[in-house]
Design a protein around this motif. Structure first.
Motif, PDB file in Angstrom:
ATOM      1  N   ILE A   1       0.829  -1.200   0.000  1.00 53.64           N
ATOM      2  CA  ILE A   1       0.000   0.000   0.000  1.00 53.64           C
ATOM      3  C   ILE A   1       0.872   1.262   0.000  1.00 53.64           C
ATOM      4  O   ILE A   1       0.576   2.252  -0.683  1.00 53.64           O
ATOM      5  CB  ILE A   1      -0.953  -0.014   1.208  1.00 53.64           C
ATOM      6  N   CYS A   2       1.987   1.222   0.733  1.00 53.08           N
ATOM      7  CA  CYS A   2       2.917   2.355   0.709  1.00 53.08           C
ATOM      8  C   CYS A   2       3.525   2.534  -0.675  1.00 53.08           C
ATOM      9  O   CYS A   2       3.797   3.664  -1.106  1.00 53.08           O
ATOM     10  CB  CYS A   2       4.014   2.147   1.747  1.00 53.08           C
ATOM     11  N   LEU A   3       3.742   1.421  -1.377  1.00 46.31           N
ATOM     12  CA  LEU A   3       4.233   1.516  -2.751  1.00 46.31           C
ATOM     13  C   LEU A   3       3.263   2.297  -3.630  1.00 46.31           C
ATOM     14  O   LEU A   3       3.673   3.062  -4.503  1.00 46.31           O
ATOM     15  CB  LEU A   3       4.445   0.113  -3.334  1.00 46.31           C
TER      16      LEU A   3
ATOM     17  N   SER B   1      -4.191   4.576  -2.002  1.00 50.99           N
ATOM     18  CA  SER B   1      -3.374   4.077  -0.890  1.00 50.99           C
ATOM     19  C   SER B   1      -4.045   4.310   0.458  1.00 50.99           C
ATOM     20  O   SER B   1      -3.806   3.564   1.407  1.00 50.99           O
ATOM     21  CB  SER B   1      -2.000   4.753  -0.922  1.00 50.99           C
ATOM     22  N   PHE B   2      -4.884   5.342   0.578  1.00 51.91           N
ATOM     23  CA  PHE B   2      -5.592   5.595   1.833  1.00 51.91           C
ATOM     24  C   PHE B   2      -6.773   4.653   2.015  1.00 51.91           C
ATOM     25  O   PHE B   2      -7.361   4.598   3.098  1.00 51.91           O
ATOM     26  CB  PHE B   2      -6.072   7.046   1.886  1.00 51.91           C
ATOM     27  N   LEU B   3      -7.141   3.931   0.962  1.00 46.54           N
ATOM     28  CA  LEU B   3      -8.249   2.964   1.030  1.00 46.54           C
ATOM     29  C   LEU B   3      -7.755   1.556   0.712  1.00 46.54           C
ATOM     30  O   LEU B   3      -8.451   0.752   0.125  1.00 46.54           O
ATOM     31  CB  LEU B   3      -9.360   3.383   0.055  1.00 46.54           C
TER      32      LEU B   3
ATOM     33  N   PHE C   1      -4.391   5.865   8.067  1.00 48.09           N
ATOM     34  CA  PHE C   1      -3.025   6.351   7.932  1.00 48.09           C
ATOM     35  C   PHE C   1      -2.023   5.400   8.569  1.00 48.09           C
ATOM     36  O   PHE C   1      -0.817   5.605   8.459  1.00 48.09           O
ATOM     37  CB  PHE C   1      -2.880   7.728   8.592  1.00 48.09           C
ATOM     38  N   SER C   2      -2.508   4.380   9.252  1.00 49.14           N
ATOM     39  CA  SER C   2      -1.615   3.516  10.023  1.00 49.14           C
ATOM     40  C   SER C   2      -0.635   2.750   9.141  1.00 49.14           C
ATOM     41  O   SER C   2       0.465   2.416   9.577  1.00 49.14           O
ATOM     42  CB  SER C   2      -2.443   2.531  10.859  1.00 49.14           C
ATOM     43  N   VAL C   3      -1.032   2.458   7.906  1.00 49.76           N
ATOM     44  CA  VAL C   3      -0.158   1.665   7.045  1.00 49.76           C
ATOM     45  C   VAL C   3       1.141   2.392   6.732  1.00 49.76           C
ATOM     46  O   VAL C   3       2.154   1.763   6.418  1.00 49.76           O
ATOM     47  CB  VAL C   3      -0.873   1.303   5.728  1.00 49.76           C
ATOM     48  N   PHE C   4       1.136   3.721   6.844  1.00 55.83           N
ATOM     49  CA  PHE C   4       2.320   4.486   6.453  1.00 55.83           C
ATOM     50  C   PHE C   4       3.412   4.457   7.517  1.00 55.83           C
ATOM     51  O   PHE C   4       4.451   5.087   7.346  1.00 55.83           O
ATOM     52  CB  PHE C   4       1.925   5.922   6.140  1.00 55.83           C
TER      53      PHE C   4
END
Length: 665
Positions: free
Chosen positions: A181-183, A407-409, A347-350
């Motif tokens: 997801i960050c990619l 990426s936010f979803l 936002f936690s994935v970042f």
């Protein structure tokens, strides 16, 4: 379908022409009509609505939004107008949106729904290719199409997961959901920045042979990575070299149930594809010879059946898997539980950036470039096919926004899909709003139908992926290039081999570097011909520009001509060369290094008492040489230069060259 759309476009243009002619007849007199014809025509074209057709209407809405200049501002370029024009450029929806009507809505509804039924099984399959849970393929299938409505300039492109980007995510993220997801976020930032800086030309650095070789090799890698699921072999590798090794070491782990189901799924997909091709041909024939008869509608329905082959095969295979399920025993490997509902805005994935930001920046750049390459090639091909214009830099912005918002979803990287864009175009899409219906179907599926996905066999999804990528493999292209441009075949082979053996990310880097080296080599060693014209006159023809890369090679060629006879007579102190002519008619550039090279050549020729002449040297280059103190006789044709050179008397070199000097503008 294309015939119907083409006829509609012609009718729209014809109706507009008739309307203009009728209004012109109402003028007071023929004399006034003749005097004001140009002015009246311009006013009417500015005020008239664009023709309403799938091909021409969308083009005019996007490209024909020029307005009269505001006389209250100098040149019509006031701040308000600049902001308005920039807004139209960055939000194309404000251009075509106000002209949206029911007719366009009907075409978008049919096409968008068709693509929606196609993307659901593909999304599940591509997520598995990316080494992610299947539901993430659905997450990536709806955010992009919604975003593209506002920022995209192509009516045909549908954005979502693709086989090539999914394989890239698998090799870089290795199953890490947060990293994937960050990619998407990092790649989106790269795409957005390149688009805002108008860097659409970056994609021109990759040649056609490199693109086709890359595509074929990537398709083979993807198909090879799905053989494990197709034959029911666990722990199957995705790297091509490892796949070859697994074929010799894990063949005894093949499950006959998955194998039979997978091969049967491939066969059914092939038969339905053949049905679609036959139906498309019959539909065209019916329209051309008989019109809209009942046979037309029958073949049209069969065309849709072939078009929906993925969803048909997946549904049938799921029913079979459900029926043979006995006491917690599954004869097939199945997808299993898929979490229902839509993902939350997170936002936690970042947090992954804290630990892996360096690798994210590098991997994100590679994915961004590959995604842009894939998306822009698709957009450009359909714009040419359907005759409308796109903005490449704005397409980069659109793809960037699709990835950033996605990426936010919980979406992994996406780009334009060729197979779904093709279906979108064939189904008669009219504007980018067709993506709304595609995304809506995916959302409804996530909300209410995820329980039905439990029994989808992995072998069937593998068959869907293999059948989707098999048509990307094309060995006819290098054979055809070999007949015309052998170096194109070499580029294809290098790209194909590098991607196949090194992987998609490193392979494309090697292929692009090889492409650039060929460009540098072509400039280092330009095509240069040296001819002996007799009587001590040597002609040097240069077939390209002279720059800092090529000037030394050309200078060496001229010096070889300068000492032509001297080398022939064992380096004696005398020479019979009296004049050297440089044919400059094909020069495309002439930089400072080239000017310095010509100055050195002029000095060498003076030292050897050999007259240096030029043919077709542009006037501005002559002035540049004069600023360096170099004055060369210049002629418009080779014959004139040769005749003049043959009259040169080496004992009176300087006087002769001064007399023959004639600057040609």
């Amino acid at each position: 379908m294309s015939e119907i759309q083409g006829a509609g476009g012609d009718a729209g243009v014809a109706g507009y022409t008739d309307l203009t002619a009728a209004e012109e007849e109402e003028r007071e007199s023929p004399q006034e009509q003749a005097l004001n014809a140009g002015e009246e025509q311009e006013e009417k074209e500015a005020a008239a609505p664009p023709p309403d057709s799938p091909e021409t209407g969308y083009t005019d809405l996007i490209a024909g939004d020029d307005e009269p200049e505001d006389d209250s501002c100098p040149g019509g370029l006031c701040q308000k107008r600049l902001f308005k024009d920039y807004g139209k450029k960055r939000l194309p929806v404000v251009t075509w949106g106000p002209n949206y009507d029911m007719d366009k809505g009907k075409g978008d509804l049919i096409a968008g729904s068709t693509v929606g039924l196609m993307v659901i099984p593909q999304g599940l399959a591509y997520a598995i290719t990316a080494s992610l849970p299947p539901v993430y393929g659905l997450y990536a299938s709806y955010v992009g199409v919604f975003t593209y409505i506002f920022f995209g300039t192509s009516k045909d492109v549908t954005v979502g997961p693709t086989s090539i980007l999914s394989s890239l995510v698998a090799s870089t993220a290795e199953g890490d959901i947060y990293y994937s997801i960050c990619l998407s976020f990092v790649a989106g930032i790269y795409m957005l920045v390149l688009g805002m800086l108008e860097f659409g030309w970056v994609m021109w650095l990759i040649s056609y042979p490199t693109i086709t070789g890359f595509t074929s090799a990537a398709a083979i890698r993807i198909a090879a990575g799905e053989l494990g699921d197709l034959f029911g072999i666990p722990d199957w590798d995705s790297d091509f070299i490892d796949v070859v090794y697994d074929c010799f070491t894990k063949y005894n782990q093949i499950r006959w149930t998955d194998t039979v189901l997978g091969l049967t799924s491939l066969l059914v997909l092939l038969l339905l594809w053949l049905l679609q091709q036959l139906a498309a041909k019959k539909v065209s024939e019916e329209i051309q010879f008989y019109g809209f008869t009942y046979r037309y509608y029958i073949w049209r329905c069969l065309w849709y059946v072939g078009l929906m082959r993925n969803i048909i095969v997946v549904v049938i295979a799921s029913v079979v898997a459900y029926l043979v399920y006995v006491n917690d025993t599954y004869p097939f490997y199945i997808v299993g539980y898929i979490q229902p509902g839509l993902p939350g805005f997170s936002f936690s994935v970042f947090s992954t950036f804290k630990y892996k930001w360096t690798s994210l920046l590098l991997d994100g750049l590679i994915i961004a470039l590959i995604g842009l390459l894939e998306g822009l090639v698709i957009a450009q091909s359909f714009s040419k096919k359907n005759k409308y214009e796109i903005n490449q830099s704005q397409e980069m912005v659109a793809l960037g926004m699709c990835n950033i918002l996605g990426s936010f979803l919980w979406s992994y990287p996406v780009t334009g899909s060729f197979s779904r864009s093709s279906v979108n175009s064939e189904s008669g899409v009219r504007t980018p709003f067709g993506g709304f219906w595609t995304g809506l179907l995916v959302i409804l599926c996530l909300l209410f139908l995820t329980k039905l996905f439990y029994y989808i066999p992995m072998a069937t999804l593998a068959a869907v992926i293999i059948f989707a990528v098999i048509f990307m493999i094309n060995f006819c292209i290098p054979v055809r290039m070999w007949k015309s441009r052998k170096m194109g075949t070499v580029c294809w082979v290098v790209s194909f081999t590098a991607v196949l053996l090194l992987g998609v990310e490193w392979g494309i880097c090697v292929a692009v570097v090889f492409d650039l080296l060929l460009v540098v080599a072509a400039n280092l060693y330009p095509t240069t011909h040296v001819h002996d014209m007799g009587d001590g006159v040597i002609l040097v023809e240069v077939d390209s520009g002279v720059n800092y890369l090529s000037v030394n090679f050309i200078r060496n060629k001229v010096e070889e001509a300068l000492y032509w006879e001297r080398k022939r007579f064992l380096f004696s102190s005398s020479t019979s060369v009296s004049a050297i002519i440089i044919d400059c008619r094909k020069l495309s550039e002439f930089d400072m290094s080239a000017l310095e090279g010509f100055r050195c050549l002029s000095e060498d020729c003076k030292h050897e008492e050999v007259c240096l002449l030029t043919v077709g040297l542009p006037y501005n280059y002559q002035e540049d040489l004069e600023n360096l103190g170099v004055v060369l006789p210049n002629f418009s044709t080779t014959d004139e230069a040769v005749l003049s050179a043959k009259r040169v008397n080496t004992t009176s070199y300087l006087e002769t060259c001064d007399v023959t000097d004639s600057k040609q503008p």
